[in-house]
Design a protein around this motif. Structure first.
Motif, PDB file in Angstrom:
ATOM      1  N   PHE A  79       0.820  -1.210   0.000  1.00 20.00           N
ATOM      2  CA  PHE A  79       0.000   0.000   0.000  1.00 20.00           C
ATOM      3  C   PHE A  79       0.856   1.264   0.000  1.00 20.00           C
ATOM      4  O   PHE A  79       1.939   1.301   0.593  1.00 20.00           O
ATOM      5  N   LYS A  80       0.311   2.313  -0.647  1.00 22.27           N
ATOM      6  CA  LYS A  80       0.963   3.624  -0.634  1.00 22.27           C
ATOM      7  C   LYS A  80       1.129   4.069   0.809  1.00 22.27           C
ATOM      8  O   LYS A  80       0.262   3.820   1.646  1.00 22.27           O
ATOM      9  N   GLY A  81       2.230   4.732   1.090  1.00 16.50           N
ATOM     10  CA  GLY A  81       2.499   5.222   2.432  1.00 16.50           C
ATOM     11  C   GLY A  81       3.322   4.265   3.271  1.00 16.50           C
ATOM     12  O   GLY A  81       3.903   4.669   4.272  1.00 16.50           O
ATOM     13  N   ILE A  94      -5.304   1.812   2.302  1.00 16.64           N
ATOM     14  CA  ILE A  94      -5.947   0.596   2.814  1.00 16.64           C
ATOM     15  C   ILE A  94      -7.460   0.702   2.643  1.00 16.64           C
ATOM     16  O   ILE A  94      -8.108  -0.207   2.116  1.00 16.64           O
ATOM     17  N   LYS A  95      -8.016   1.824   3.078  1.00 17.16           N
ATOM     18  CA  LYS A  95      -9.461   1.994   3.013  1.00 17.16           C
ATOM     19  C   LYS A  95      -9.958   1.955   1.569  1.00 17.16           C
ATOM     20  O   LYS A  95     -11.001   1.364   1.281  1.00 17.16           O
ATOM     21  N   GLU A  96      -9.216   2.552   0.690  1.00 19.02           N
ATOM     22  CA  GLU A  96      -9.596   2.532  -0.728  1.00 19.02           C
ATOM     23  C   GLU A  96      -9.573   1.096  -1.272  1.00 19.02           C
ATOM     24  O   GLU A  96     -10.502   0.654  -1.955  1.00 19.02           O
ATOM     25  N   ALA A  97      -8.522   0.366  -0.957  1.00 19.31           N
ATOM     26  CA  ALA A  97      -8.394  -1.007  -1.438  1.00 19.31           C
ATOM     27  C   ALA A  97      -9.502  -1.925  -0.903  1.00 19.31           C
ATOM     28  O   ALA A  97      -9.946  -2.833  -1.603  1.00 19.31           O
ATOM     29  N   PHE A  98      -9.944  -1.674   0.325  1.00 20.80           N
ATOM     30  CA  PHE A  98     -10.974  -2.509   0.927  1.00 20.80           C
ATOM     31  C   PHE A  98     -12.383  -1.961   0.708  1.00 20.80           C
ATOM     32  O   PHE A  98     -13.350  -2.521   1.211  1.00 20.80           O
TER      33      PHE A  98
END
Length: 102
Positions: A79-81, A94-98
């Motif tokens: 993940f980015k970051g 993370i939130k975007e991916a999930f």
């Protein structure tokens, strides 16, 4: 004296480990196994735990991996970051991916 007041931007890993509760302990966030429905609750519990432990935000990305299953550690490392240890970017990724909507 809080841990964050004595840490440089590069926090030693041993200090991070000592500041947070051991995985699967009563005070620790539940281990995350990849369930999409649990990611928001997991991140919220982790952030509360990090704040309670007075963990400097610069160590939040690194320390999160203690509470992931082995497979999820591989997933989260992409993940980015992650590489920059930027919690806000990492959490948003993370939130975007999930597919989190909050």
């Amino acid at each position: 004296m809080s841990l964050s007041s004595v840490c440089s931007p590069q926090v030693p890993v041993t200090w991070l480990v000592a500041a947070m509760p051991p995985p699967r302990s009563k005070r620790a966030p539940k281990m995350f196994d990849g369930d999409d429905d649990e990611i928001s609750d997991f991140l919220t519990a982790y952030e509360r735990c990090a704040l309670d432990a007075q963990l400097p935000k610069t160590g939040w990305v690194k320390c999160l991996f203690r509470y992931l299953t082995p497979f999820q550690k591989l997933v989260f490392a992409a993940f980015k970051g992650h590489d920059d240890e930027d919690w806000d970017v990492f959490k948003a990724s993370i939130k975007e991916a999930f597919g989190c909507k909050d």
